[in-house]
Design a protein around this motif. Sequence first.
Motif, mmCIF file in Angstrom:
data_model
loop_
_atom_site.group_PDB
_atom_site.id
_atom_site.type_symbol
_atom_site.label_atom_id
_atom_site.label_comp_id
_atom_site.label_asym_id
_atom_site.label_seq_id
_atom_site.Cartn_x
_atom_site.Cartn_y
_atom_site.Cartn_z
ATOM 1 N N LEU A 140 0.812 -1.210 0.000
ATOM 2 C CA LEU A 140 0.000 0.000 0.000
ATOM 3 C C LEU A 140 0.849 1.265 0.000
ATOM 4 O O LEU A 140 0.398 2.303 -0.482
ATOM 5 C CB LEU A 140 -0.946 0.016 1.209
ATOM 6 C CG LEU A 140 -2.284 -0.691 0.985
ATOM 7 C CD1 LEU A 140 -2.134 -2.176 1.227
ATOM 8 C CD2 LEU A 140 -3.357 -0.131 1.877
ATOM 9 N N VAL A 141 2.043 1.210 0.555
ATOM 10 C CA VAL A 141 2.876 2.418 0.639
ATOM 11 C C VAL A 141 3.724 2.599 -0.609
ATOM 12 O O VAL A 141 3.613 3.603 -1.313
ATOM 13 C CB VAL A 141 3.757 2.386 1.901
ATOM 14 C CG1 VAL A 141 4.719 3.579 1.908
ATOM 15 C CG2 VAL A 141 2.893 2.409 3.161
ATOM 16 N N GLY A 190 1.430 2.512 -3.659
ATOM 17 C CA GLY A 190 0.186 3.263 -3.518
ATOM 18 C C GLY A 190 0.265 4.698 -4.008
ATOM 19 O O GLY A 190 1.314 5.154 -4.464
ATOM 20 N N PRO A 191 -0.887 5.392 -3.901
ATOM 21 C CA PRO A 191 -2.129 4.889 -3.311
ATOM 22 C C PRO A 191 -2.810 3.845 -4.198
ATOM 23 O O PRO A 191 -2.760 3.939 -5.406
ATOM 24 C CB PRO A 191 -2.988 6.145 -3.161
ATOM 25 C CG PRO A 191 -2.483 7.073 -4.219
ATOM 26 C CD PRO A 191 -1.022 6.802 -4.338
ATOM 27 N N THR A 247 -14.111 9.691 4.385
ATOM 28 C CA THR A 247 -13.252 8.708 5.034
ATOM 29 C C THR A 247 -14.173 7.756 5.778
ATOM 30 O O THR A 247 -14.790 8.126 6.779
ATOM 31 C CB THR A 247 -12.267 9.368 6.006
ATOM 32 O OG1 THR A 247 -11.431 10.287 5.272
ATOM 33 C CG2 THR A 247 -11.393 8.330 6.686
ATOM 34 N N GLU A 249 -10.486 3.484 -1.810
ATOM 35 C CA GLU A 249 -9.031 3.620 -1.652
ATOM 36 C C GLU A 249 -8.627 3.143 -0.265
ATOM 37 O O GLU A 249 -9.301 3.442 0.724
ATOM 38 C CB GLU A 249 -8.607 5.074 -1.837
ATOM 39 C CG GLU A 249 -7.100 5.287 -1.744
ATOM 40 C CD GLU A 249 -6.733 6.747 -1.884
ATOM 41 O OE1 GLU A 249 -6.169 7.128 -2.932
ATOM 42 O OE2 GLU A 249 -7.010 7.528 -0.938
ATOM 43 N N THR A 282 -5.390 3.127 2.427
ATOM 44 C CA THR A 282 -4.084 3.728 2.735
ATOM 45 C C THR A 282 -3.636 3.304 4.129
ATOM 46 O O THR A 282 -4.454 2.915 4.977
ATOM 47 C CB THR A 282 -4.144 5.266 2.670
ATOM 48 O OG1 THR A 282 -5.168 5.730 3.570
ATOM 49 C CG2 THR A 282 -4.461 5.747 1.264
ATOM 50 N N THR A 283 -2.346 3.389 4.382
ATOM 51 C CA THR A 283 -1.770 3.050 5.680
ATOM 52 C C THR A 283 -0.375 3.647 5.782
ATOM 53 O O THR A 283 0.217 4.046 4.767
ATOM 54 C CB THR A 283 -1.695 1.517 5.860
ATOM 55 O OG1 THR A 283 -1.216 1.213 7.175
ATOM 56 C CG2 THR A 283 -0.737 0.910 4.856
ATOM 57 N N SER A 284 0.141 3.706 6.998
ATOM 58 C CA SER A 284 1.531 4.134 7.206
ATOM 59 C C SER A 284 2.452 2.928 7.354
ATOM 60 O O SER A 284 3.667 3.073 7.450
ATOM 61 C CB SER A 284 1.638 5.017 8.456
ATOM 62 O OG SER A 284 1.190 4.306 9.596
ATOM 63 N N ASN A 321 -2.951 2.202 -9.151
ATOM 64 C CA ASN A 321 -1.797 2.192 -8.257
ATOM 65 C C ASN A 321 -0.770 3.202 -8.764
ATOM 66 O O ASN A 321 -1.092 4.027 -9.642
ATOM 67 C CB ASN A 321 -1.193 0.781 -8.136
ATOM 68 C CG ASN A 321 -0.844 0.165 -9.482
ATOM 69 O OD1 ASN A 321 -0.365 0.847 -10.398
ATOM 70 N ND2 ASN A 321 -1.105 -1.133 -9.615
#
Length: 204
Positions: free
Chosen positions: A42-43, A46-47, A96, A128, A130-132, A156
């Motif tokens: 994902l990082v 991504g996104p 969100t 979508e 997302t994550t850190s 992507n």
Amino acid sequence: MKRILVSFAAAVTFAVCSVPAQATSVVLYNNLGGSIVGSDPLVSSGPLADSFSTGGTAVNLSDVKVNLWTGAIVDPLATISLLGDNSTSPGALISTLGTVDVSGSTPTVYDLGGLSVSLAASTRYWIEVTTSDTNMEWPWTTATGGTGVAGEFFSNANGVFPNSGGPYLMEVSAMVPEPPVLPIFALGCLAMVFLGRRRLRFTR
């Protein structure tokens, strides 16, 4: 007697019109049953996002399921968002939707339910994720036979591609409002009373 019937029909109409409309659940998109071919981070990739479309009726988005996994020791969060469409690409953020705690080191389906977001009829939207967490990945499949999958797109860091190239695994459900039956029936009764009253007036 006629006045009593008219008053009764009007009272019944008022009462049953207060009954809230029912709603049914529909699946707009589902490829969770497809075999996993690979997964994208994902990082670094991504996104990541995948599109879905509504039918000819406006609906309320009610549930989103995504298949995710991570190798992180501490359970990270993944944020799931609803985006608009911009010429068959992910558009502006609409909402969100929430977060899911991804704890699986193998692909696992995470459910974000209890949603209520209005979706227009005959419109494309995007989910979508997302994550850190640099270890989290979103699996994809080459199967496109699921509900609403064919004809959609995934996105992507490399661009936007037709789902024939391998869409990400997710399921999107919505609630479709239905007109209440009782008020329609009551209005029909009221119309019949008035027609009967006119008929009596002409046959005197």
